[in-house]
Scaffold this motif. Structure first.
Motif: not given
Length: 116
Positions: A40-44, A22-25
């Motif tokens: 989180r993705v884009r802060g969420k 996930y951290l590679q995305r």
């Protein structure tokens, strides 16, 4: 809620082991929520380990209903309020179950979180 430090540490280690893809995305990093650190993705936040050492994720309410009805996960309750899109899965469900649920949570948040 009492903190089970041993269980929380065990859960954190599993989450860290599952986090790398996930951290590679784009847009995925670590962030704080509920006095703990989660992915989180884009802060969420989409996944974290709670103080009991269980995986806690945000998924569609209908999927949460299914997981709850089968006993695979339970709804989170905060300050007496049932969180319709947040569930927790016990550590004992196993790494593969956590991986699957974490992927569902990432996919859901990636879809609904606005891009800047």
């Amino acid at each position: 809620m009492a903190i089970d430090h041993e269980a929380a540490e065990r859960g954190d280690k599993r989450l860290e082991a599952l986090a790398d893809p996930y951290l590679q995305r784009p847009g995925v990093d670590w962030g704080r929520m509920f006095s703990t650190t989660g992915l989180r993705v884009r802060g969420k936040i989409f996944g974290l380990v709670n103080h009991a050492g269980n995986l806690m994720v945000k998924i569609p309410a209908t999927r949460a209903d299914t997981l709850e009805s089968t006993g695979a996960a339970t709804r989170m309750t905060m300050a007496g309020k049932i969180m319709r899109e947040w569930v927790e899965m016990p550590y004992d469900a196993g790494e593969e179950a956590w991986r699957t649920l974490l992927d569902e949570a990432y996919t859901y948040l990636e879809e609904i979180t606005p891009r800047s």
